[in-house]
Design an enzyme around this catalytic site. Structure first.
Site, PDB file in Angstrom:
ATOM      1  CG  ASP A  89      -7.662   3.436  -8.598  1.00 58.92           C
ATOM      2  OD1 ASP A  89      -8.301   2.597  -8.692  1.00 58.92           O
ATOM      3  OD2 ASP A  89      -7.322   3.631  -6.853  1.00 58.92           O
TER       4      ASP A  89
HETATM    5  N1  URA Z   1      -4.245   0.655  -4.447  1.00 60.44           N
HETATM    6  C1  URA Z   1      -5.438   2.003  -4.606  1.00 60.44           C
HETATM    7  O1  URA Z   1      -5.446   2.450  -4.330  1.00 60.44           O
HETATM    8  N2  URA Z   1      -4.999   2.566  -6.381  1.00 60.44           N
HETATM    9  C2  URA Z   1      -4.384   2.016  -7.029  1.00 60.44           C
HETATM   10  O2  URA Z   1      -4.666   2.072  -8.642  1.00 60.44           O
HETATM   11  C3  URA Z   1      -3.369   1.132  -6.689  1.00 60.44           C
HETATM   12  C4  URA Z   1      -3.881   0.272  -5.645  1.00 60.44           C
END
Ligand code: URA
Length: 235
Positions: A103
């Site tokens: 993310d």
């Molecule tokens: N899980 C998440 O919620 N976000 C990420 O960036 C990676 C794994």
């Protein structure tokens, strides 16, 4: 292989542009200036130096990035800069892409490659490559939450409960969580499902690879051949 072809393969632009680079004496081959774009170069162990920067000859380019917050992994970033802005344009020119996604606000280990097969091996759901995350939570973590994460939680759009491969309390508001899948917002959704909330997320490792202590956020480095081999064997 001809020098201009090697340069082109490594993202230095068109053949014409690569010829000009060589003719302007901006390219050294294994430390020796070479002004002949058509020179036939042995690629075994080759290191090119372009404008003072070393470039190992690599059939495929695979690197690790210590991703900072504020960068998107998507192919067409919309609200922030893309992670590929953090690496040299020559690598973007080679067509490298992140392996899986983090993310925008997640930090830590991200692998980037132009090796489609490697990308497939590591991001395919069938291969259970463990990924370790450190999630800072809004509320203190308790053992009941950890037990639930280990037993499995039901997420929207998933037919079966999903369990963490490992989970532990790392600090009052910190969970260390190992996942073998890579589902959308998986850590955040799993932690929400046990009644807590992720406030910050960091990926520590993928398989045998961890973020090296000296790789600062925003920095990248090549994967060594040994690291690549270990990674593929762990998949
Ligand atoms: N899980 C998440 O919620 N976000 C990420 O960036 C990676 C794994």
């Amino acid at each position: 292989m001809q020098l201009e072809r090697i340069l082109q393969k490594h993202g230095f632009g068109t053949r014409k542009g690569c010829r000009a680079l060589v003719r302007h004496e901006r390219v050294a081959v294994n430390g020796e200036m070479c002004d002949d774009p058509f020179a036939d170069i042995d690629t075994d162990g080759l290191v090119l130096t372009v404008d003072g920067v070393d470039w190992p000859y690599l059939e495929q380019a695979t690197l690790m990035l210590n991703k900072p917050a504020g960068y998107e992994c998507s192919r067409k970033p919309q609200h922030h800069l893309g992670v590929l802005e953090l690496i040299p344009p020559q690598l973007r020119e080679r067509g490298v892409q992140p392996i899986g996604r983090l993310d925008e606000d997640t930090t830590g280990l991200l692998l980037i490659t132009d090796d489609g097969q490697l990308n497939h091996i590591l991001s395919s759901g069938k291969r259970k490559v463990p990924k370790v995350y450190l999630a800072t939570t809004k509320h203190p973590v308790d053992q009941a939450q950890i037990d639930q994460l280990l037993a499995g939680v039901l997420l929207n759009d998933e037919p079966e409960p999903i369990a963490a491969a490992a989970a532990e309390i790392a600090d009052e508001c910190l969970i260390r969580l190992t996942l073998t899948e890579g589902k959308y917002h998986q850590v955040k959704r799993m932690v929400a499902a046990v009644g807590n909330r992720v406030e910050a997320l960091h990926r520590e490792s993928i398989g045998s690879l961890s973020v090296p202590a000296d790789l600062k956020p925003g920095q990248w480095r090549w994967l060594t051949a040994a690291e690549l081999e270990q990674l593929v064997n762990s998949a």
